[in-house]
Design an enzyme around this catalytic site. Structure first.
Site, PDB file in Angstrom:
ATOM      1  N   ASP A  54      -4.514  -3.064   7.139  1.00 47.61           N
ATOM      2  CA  ASP A  54      -4.395  -3.418   5.673  1.00 47.61           C
ATOM      3  C   ASP A  54      -3.691  -4.822   5.830  1.00 47.61           C
ATOM      4  O   ASP A  54      -3.998  -5.602   6.408  1.00 47.61           O
ATOM      5  CB  ASP A  54      -3.652  -2.378   4.911  1.00 47.61           C
ATOM      6  CG  ASP A  54      -3.736  -2.516   3.416  1.00 47.61           C
ATOM      7  OD1 ASP A  54      -4.922  -2.091   3.227  1.00 47.61           O
ATOM      8  OD2 ASP A  54      -2.658  -2.542   2.890  1.00 47.61           O
ATOM      9  N   HIS A  55      -2.932  -4.983   4.515  1.00 47.42           N
ATOM     10  CA  HIS A  55      -2.453  -6.609   4.421  1.00 47.42           C
ATOM     11  C   HIS A  55      -1.142  -6.777   5.435  1.00 47.42           C
ATOM     12  O   HIS A  55      -0.370  -5.847   5.484  1.00 47.42           O
ATOM     13  CB  HIS A  55      -1.864  -6.644   3.128  1.00 47.42           C
ATOM     14  CG  HIS A  55      -3.008  -6.462   2.073  1.00 47.42           C
ATOM     15  ND1 HIS A  55      -3.518  -7.672   1.315  1.00 47.42           N
ATOM     16  CD2 HIS A  55      -3.297  -5.198   1.671  1.00 47.42           C
ATOM     17  CE1 HIS A  55      -4.417  -7.001   0.419  1.00 47.42           C
ATOM     18  NE2 HIS A  55      -4.254  -5.679   0.756  1.00 47.42           N
ATOM     19  N   ASP A  82       0.918  -0.976  -0.030  1.00 47.02           N
ATOM     20  CA  ASP A  82       0.020   0.048  -0.100  1.00 47.02           C
ATOM     21  C   ASP A  82       0.819   1.186   0.216  1.00 47.02           C
ATOM     22  O   ASP A  82       0.782   2.054   1.015  1.00 47.02           O
ATOM     23  CB  ASP A  82      -0.757   0.002   1.241  1.00 47.02           C
ATOM     24  CG  ASP A  82      -2.028   1.187   1.257  1.00 47.02           C
ATOM     25  OD1 ASP A  82      -2.242   1.683   0.209  1.00 47.02           O
ATOM     26  OD2 ASP A  82      -2.408   1.576   2.362  1.00 47.02           O
ATOM     27  N   TYR A 100      -1.541  -8.420  -8.723  1.00 42.28           N
ATOM     28  CA  TYR A 100      -2.119  -7.611  -7.831  1.00 42.28           C
ATOM     29  C   TYR A 100      -3.578  -7.410  -8.693  1.00 42.28           C
ATOM     30  O   TYR A 100      -3.802  -6.649  -9.578  1.00 42.28           O
ATOM     31  CB  TYR A 100      -1.510  -6.233  -7.723  1.00 42.28           C
ATOM     32  CG  TYR A 100      -2.475  -5.005  -7.077  1.00 42.28           C
ATOM     33  CD1 TYR A 100      -3.321  -5.574  -5.899  1.00 42.28           C
ATOM     34  CD2 TYR A 100      -2.516  -3.690  -7.591  1.00 42.28           C
ATOM     35  CE1 TYR A 100      -4.216  -4.421  -5.160  1.00 42.28           C
ATOM     36  CE2 TYR A 100      -3.238  -2.884  -6.701  1.00 42.28           C
ATOM     37  CZ  TYR A 100      -4.132  -3.170  -5.543  1.00 42.28           C
ATOM     38  OH  TYR A 100      -5.161  -2.325  -4.946  1.00 42.28           O
ATOM     39  N   GLU A 143       1.158  -3.132  -4.967  1.00 43.23           N
ATOM     40  CA  GLU A 143       0.700  -1.532  -4.845  1.00 43.23           C
ATOM     41  C   GLU A 143       1.880  -0.785  -4.351  1.00 43.23           C
ATOM     42  O   GLU A 143       1.649   0.044  -3.303  1.00 43.23           O
ATOM     43  CB  GLU A 143      -0.564  -1.723  -3.901  1.00 43.23           C
ATOM     44  CG  GLU A 143      -1.452  -0.439  -3.960  1.00 43.23           C
ATOM     45  CD  GLU A 143      -2.653  -0.695  -3.025  1.00 43.23           C
ATOM     46  OE1 GLU A 143      -3.669   0.269  -3.238  1.00 43.23           O
ATOM     47  OE2 GLU A 143      -3.006  -1.526  -2.428  1.00 43.23           O
ATOM     48  N   ASP A 202      -4.558 -12.783   0.310  1.00 39.10           N
ATOM     49  CA  ASP A 202      -3.311 -12.800  -0.225  1.00 39.10           C
ATOM     50  C   ASP A 202      -2.775 -14.222  -0.229  1.00 39.10           C
ATOM     51  O   ASP A 202      -3.078 -15.123   0.777  1.00 39.10           O
ATOM     52  CB  ASP A 202      -2.372 -11.926   0.445  1.00 39.10           C
ATOM     53  CG  ASP A 202      -2.738 -10.546   0.508  1.00 39.10           C
ATOM     54  OD1 ASP A 202      -2.150  -9.839  -0.120  1.00 39.10           O
ATOM     55  OD2 ASP A 202      -3.577 -10.187   1.402  1.00 39.10           O
ATOM     56  N   ASN A 240      -7.298 -10.389  -4.236  1.00 37.65           N
ATOM     57  CA  ASN A 240      -8.740  -9.685  -3.973  1.00 37.65           C
ATOM     58  C   ASN A 240      -9.769 -10.588  -3.773  1.00 37.65           C
ATOM     59  O   ASN A 240     -10.975 -10.351  -4.427  1.00 37.65           O
ATOM     60  CB  ASN A 240      -8.910  -8.598  -5.064  1.00 37.65           C
ATOM     61  CG  ASN A 240      -8.271  -7.323  -4.223  1.00 37.65           C
ATOM     62  OD1 ASN A 240      -8.639  -6.789  -3.068  1.00 37.65           O
ATOM     63  ND2 ASN A 240      -7.560  -6.493  -5.045  1.00 37.65           N
ATOM     64  N   ASP A 298      -1.779 -10.200  -4.216  1.00 29.25           N
ATOM     65  CA  ASP A 298      -3.024 -10.012  -3.586  1.00 29.25           C
ATOM     66  C   ASP A 298      -4.016 -10.315  -4.619  1.00 29.25           C
ATOM     67  O   ASP A 298      -4.401  -9.421  -5.586  1.00 29.25           O
ATOM     68  CB  ASP A 298      -3.142  -8.306  -3.349  1.00 29.25           C
ATOM     69  CG  ASP A 298      -4.408  -8.022  -2.777  1.00 29.25           C
ATOM     70  OD1 ASP A 298      -5.543  -8.729  -2.668  1.00 29.25           O
ATOM     71  OD2 ASP A 298      -4.378  -6.488  -2.538  1.00 29.25           O
TER      72      ASP A 298
END
Length: 275
Positions: free
Chosen positions: A265-266, A9, A128, A44, A240, A169, A167
């Site tokens: 977040d991740h 991120d 991603y 990202e 992920d 998603n 990721d």
């Protein structure tokens, strides 16, 4: 071989900002390097189309002195400073990098979403995956992406074994998120997205975390930043993954999450495999 994958991120913020969050991010990067990985995949990055600036390069050299790196950024006609991926790999390796185009819809092929390293006996690739967005506005395009990405991995797999991370998603099964009943119509847990991921696995790939850890629950890789107590309550999602070609699945030694402390977040994920 140890590999680590993380949606950071914004690599730019991590390297140059003095915010509390940037400091938390740098602590996680220190944890990653302490694991002595052979390959680090970062999603990202949010770098400009020309890639790391001179300052970025200086800091990367200080933080990862034993690594080379390749990157892929979003470029026109896609949005600037959006998405993007990067690999760092130990400088004892000499992989060949490629920047796949998978005939994805809209601007997805220009968003720097896939990056691949070819080693002598295997591929390491990261993704991603596009988010379906608010009100699922991008769901139809996402379904096309999933089909095209699966075809891409199948083509790699036909040449040599594949290690794929990123990721994705999507939470594949109900045990992959804390509140499945409340999220069946939300991005990341629609029937369409889950089906796309299932078809990817059926194409010849293994979810390494489930291979090693079975049906264990409460293990997640993402917690919403906007929800103050998301991490305190472990209200997370596992979106992920490390996937590998089925024929090397028995070589997996570890597949696990790396603790990212209070940072939401991740979190990074780690794969150890003999290959």
């Amino acid at each position: 071989m140890i590999l680590i994958s993380w949606n950071i991120d914004s690599l730019n913020a991590a390297l140059t900002s003095d915010s509390d969050r940037a400091k938390e991010t740098r602590k996680v990067l220190q944890t990653i390097t302490a694991n002595n990985p052979d390959v680090i995949a970062i999603q990202e990055t949010k770098l400009r189309s020309t890639g790391p600036t001179k300052k970025h390069q200086e800091i990367l050299g200080q933080m990862f002195p034993e690594y080379n790196y390749v990157w892929r950024s979003s470029e026109e006609p896609a949005r600037k400073g959006y998405a993007g991926t990067m690999f760092l790999y130990k400088n004892t390796y000499t992989p060949q990098a490629s920047y796949p185009v998978i005939d994805a819809p809209d601007t997805m092929d220009y968003e720097g979403r896939i990056l691949t390293l070819e080693f002598e006996k295997f591929f390491v690739t990261q993704v991603y995956t596009p988010n379906s967005g608010n009100e699922l506005k991008r769901l139809e395009d996402r379904q096309i992406w999933d089909r095209q990405y699966t075809e891409y991995l199948k083509k790699l797999d036909a040449q040599k074994p594949v290690i794929a991370s990123g990721d994705y998603n999507v939470a594949h099964e109900e045990i992959d998120l804390k509140h499945p009943a409340n999220n069946h119509h939300n991005a990341g847990f629609t029937d369409e997205e889950r089906s796309g991921f299932h078809k990817l696995l059926e194409a010849g790939f293994t979810d390494t975390f489930r291979k090693v850890n079975g049906k264990v629950e409460g293990q997640y890789t993402w917690w919403a930043q906007r929800v103050r107590t998301s991490k305190q309550n472990n209200s997370g999602w596992r979106i992920d993954y490390y996937l590998v070609s089925n024929r090397i699945a028995d070589n997996i030694k570890r597949s696990e999450m790396i603790d990212s402390g209070e940072r939401k977040d991740h979190c990074p994920i780690l794969l150890e495999i003999e290959i």
